[in-house]
Write an enzyme that holds these catalytic residues in place. Structure first.
Site, mmCIF file in Angstrom:
data_model
loop_
_atom_site.group_PDB
_atom_site.id
_atom_site.type_symbol
_atom_site.label_atom_id
_atom_site.label_comp_id
_atom_site.label_asym_id
_atom_site.label_seq_id
_atom_site.Cartn_x
_atom_site.Cartn_y
_atom_site.Cartn_z
ATOM 1 N NE ARG A 114 -5.756 23.765 34.808
ATOM 2 C CZ ARG A 114 -5.710 23.011 35.903
ATOM 3 N NH1 ARG A 114 -5.077 23.469 36.979
ATOM 4 N NH2 ARG A 114 -6.291 21.838 35.946
ATOM 5 C CE LYS A 136 -1.706 31.612 13.637
ATOM 6 N NZ LYS A 136 -1.505 31.188 12.223
ATOM 7 C CD GLU A 178 7.023 33.789 6.666
ATOM 8 O OE1 GLU A 178 6.023 34.495 6.403
ATOM 9 O OE2 GLU A 178 6.986 32.537 6.737
ATOM 10 C CE LYS A 214 2.492 36.976 12.353
ATOM 11 N NZ LYS A 214 3.318 35.798 12.646
ATOM 12 C CD GLU A 224 -4.708 31.412 10.940
ATOM 13 O OE1 GLU A 224 -4.185 31.281 9.830
ATOM 14 O OE2 GLU A 224 -4.321 30.821 11.960
ATOM 15 N NE ARG A 228 -2.465 35.344 13.263
ATOM 16 C CZ ARG A 228 -2.017 35.343 14.511
ATOM 17 N NH1 ARG A 228 -2.787 35.795 15.488
ATOM 18 N NH2 ARG A 228 -0.807 34.904 14.796
ATOM 19 C CG ASN A 232 -2.315 30.772 6.773
ATOM 20 O OD1 ASN A 232 -1.401 30.643 7.570
ATOM 21 N ND2 ASN A 232 -3.590 30.789 7.139
ATOM 22 C CG HIS A 235 3.026 29.877 5.124
ATOM 23 N ND1 HIS A 235 3.328 31.017 4.401
ATOM 24 C CD2 HIS A 235 3.830 29.907 6.217
ATOM 25 C CE1 HIS A 235 4.263 31.703 5.053
ATOM 26 N NE2 HIS A 235 4.582 31.050 6.147
ATOM 27 C CG HIS A 239 3.732 25.046 6.568
ATOM 28 N ND1 HIS A 239 2.689 25.487 7.346
ATOM 29 C CD2 HIS A 239 4.803 25.800 6.920
ATOM 30 C CE1 HIS A 239 3.112 26.472 8.123
ATOM 31 N NE2 HIS A 239 4.382 26.679 7.871
ATOM 32 C CG HIS A 255 9.693 28.489 7.536
ATOM 33 N ND1 HIS A 255 8.567 27.686 7.575
ATOM 34 C CD2 HIS A 255 9.235 29.769 7.446
ATOM 35 C CE1 HIS A 255 7.483 28.435 7.507
ATOM 36 N NE2 HIS A 255 7.860 29.705 7.439
#
Length: 352
Positions: A114, A136, A178, A214, A224, A228, A232, A235, A239, A255
């Site tokens: 956990r 994240k 980025e 960022k 998000e 935030r 994206n 992306h 992606h 990427h």
């Protein structure tokens, strides 16, 4: 160069790991684990351990490199290693590597018993300016990127630009995507400054500013729910292109290379549907093309790309979501477009 304070942890720049040594002395973890992939284990781990005290004790966990390995099977392997090594809830995971290592290592740590503490030491330009900051964690499932993950903050992030010396030019350029994204969405002057970026001698100050942008966005919207989402930009399509390339190309896109394609396509959508001026669209496209290689986006791939995009975690009610530019340095979010409009962007990229 000043350190940054994120949600409840520090982002520390080029301090020779003095802050980390102090943190370890203070926390008194019973065991420390260092997660690397084969590449960072060979090239970056020696740089790291050379800067640490001679009595620094740790167990190494090594995974295969590459986005295709950021999945539950490899995560299970990490969990089993933690179990075999006797990791307790007062253990620490140090994730030393690029975005795959920091994403997967953060997820593995945040879920093992956990949750155990973890620290991010990003070694690629991409992970320094993007993947390691913001809390994240994530792994891919059935080629859907980062669809399984948590919002869990590290205990600290250490950005050491000396690690960039271990990268080839292609990896540096991938990470640079980025950085220019941060200029496009938040700071037009920063984008202009990035035009002088030297890949032979990367500017620590410009990297610091990228992390700062960022971090500022994340601090305002950790989960998000709003601002935030501007991170994206590029992306949604990027992606999908990355996933398609991994599945179909003998030499898959990195990427950042895929995100560069996504930013061109989404800049077109910004112009067509959000009022981005034609001259700014041209400036964005011209600059990206001057840095990143062209890619053959085949018409036969359009439906497959859309199918991938339909699984994107940013979607709402089955609609494909975008963050689009209103001008260079400003971005809007929660925009949803029909499939025929998205295909327009693919066709635009083909026309260049």
């Amino acid at each position: 160069m000043r350190n940054l304070q994120s949600i409840d942890y520090s982002v520390v720049f080029n301090d020779g790991f003095e802050h980390l040594v102090s943190l370890l002395e203070e926390r008194k973890y019973d065991k420390v684990f260092v997660l690397t992939d084969r590449n960072t284990g060979e090239y970056c781990l020696p740089v790291f351990t050379k800067l640490m005290p001679t009595d620094f004790s740790y167990d190494i966990i090594e995974v295969d490199p590459g986005e295709e390995n950021k999945n539950i099977d490899f995560c299970i392997g990490v969990w089993k290693m933690l179990l075999d090594f006797g990791a307790e809830r007062n253990s620490l995971m140090i994730n030393l590597g690029g975005g795959v290592v920091t994403d997967m290592g953060g997820f593995a740590a945040s879920t093992y018993k956990r949750g155990i503490d973890f620290i991010q030491i990003p070694t690629s330009l991409l992970s320094q300016v993007d993947a390691s900051v913001g809390g994240k964690t994530g792994i891919d499932l059935d080629s859907v990127k980062n669809i399984i993950g948590t919002f869990t903050q590290p205990q600290a992030v250490y950005v050491h630009t000396d690690f960039l010396k271990t990268l080839d030019r292609r990896q540096l350029i991938s990470g640079f995507a980025e950085m220019i994204k941060h200029g496009f969405i938040f700071d037009g002057d920063y984008f202009q400054a990035l035009k002088a970026f030297d890949f032979e001698n990367p500017s620590a100050e410009l990297i610091h500013r990228s992390v700062e942008i960022k971090n500022e966005v994340v601090m305002e919207d950790p989960k998000e729910k709003g601002l935030r989402k501007i991170l994206n930009f590029g992306h949604t399509i990027g992606h999908a292109v990355e996933t398609y390339s991994i599945e179909n190309d003998s030499d898959p896109l990195l990427h950042g290379e895929a995100i560069a394609i996504g930013m061109i396509c989404e800049a077109y959508l910004s112009h067509a549907y959000k009022g981005l001026a034609a001259d700014q669209l041209a400036e964005i496209v011209q600059y990206i093309q001057s840095v990143f290689p062209a890619y053959e986006l085949k018409s036969a791939s359009f439906d497959a790309l859309l199918a991938i995009m339909k699984n994107d975690k940013k979607n709402v009610g089955g609609k494909i979501g975008f963050s689009l530019l209103t001008e260079i340095g400003k971005c809007s979010f929660n925009l949803y477009l029909e499939e025929d409009k998205i295909k327009e962007a693919f066709t635009y990229y083909q026309s260049l």
